[in-house]
Write an enzyme that holds these catalytic residues in place. Structure first.
Site, short mmCIF file in Angstrom:
data_model
loop_
_atom_site.label_atom_id
_atom_site.label_comp_id
_atom_site.label_asym_id
_atom_site.label_seq_id
_atom_site.Cartn_x
_atom_site.Cartn_y
_atom_site.Cartn_z
N HIS A 99 -9.86 79.70 24.56
CA HIS A 99 -10.38 78.36 24.87
C HIS A 99 -11.89 78.43 25.00
CE1 HIS A 99 -9.33 80.45 28.61
NE2 HIS A 99 -10.40 79.86 29.14
N HIS A 101 -15.09 76.47 26.85
CA HIS A 101 -15.52 75.50 27.87
C HIS A 101 -16.73 74.73 27.34
CE1 HIS A 101 -13.48 77.68 31.37
NE2 HIS A 101 -13.52 78.65 30.47
#
Ligand code: AMP
Ligand code: ZN
Length: 113
Positions: A99, A101
């Protein structure tokens, strides 16, 4: 991937505050925001981290395409933002589904680089 929280978010089993979705990517607000805007951009397919991305895989381009759209949608394209990817133990990766951010909405202060 069983028991992966971001796989469950990507396939709709777990709800989130979703801000963007396309065929390859989903993005949602972080549960524990570190800035006024804190969004996680996640591939729908499971990769534990960037080490699993192969040379000819265009998932990172898809992710950055999504980041571009989200930045405009969230009105942070002019003020700026930071994109952070934690990979592995020393980086403090806590969710083992790759992922990115997006952090924004205030001056972000000290940088490592
Ligand atoms: P990292 O330390 O880079 O692995 O970041 C994992 C991030 O996922 C943290 O910022 C958590 O607050 C966030 N997080 C974990 N579970 C959820 C969830 N169900 N919904 C939104 N954010 C989450
Ligand atoms: Zn996963």
């Amino acid at each position: 991937m069983e028991d992966c929280i971001f796989c469950k978010i990507a396939n709709g089993e777990i709800g989130t505050d979703k801000v963007y979705e396309d065929e390859f990517v989903t993005a949602f607000r972080d549960l524990n925001p570190q800035a006024p805007v804190h969004i996680l951009v996640v591939p729908k397919k499971h990769y534990s981290n960037v080490l699993e991305v192969k040379e000819n895989d265009d998932i990172i381009a898809k992710i950055y395409g999504a980041i571009n759209k989200i930045a405009k949608q969230e009105n942070i394209d002019q003020s700026g933002f930071r994109v952070i990817n934690n990979c592995g133990k020393d980086a403090g990766q806590t969710v083992m589904h790759m992922h990115f951010h997006i952090i924004a909405g205030r001056a972000l202060g000290d940088k490592i680089v």
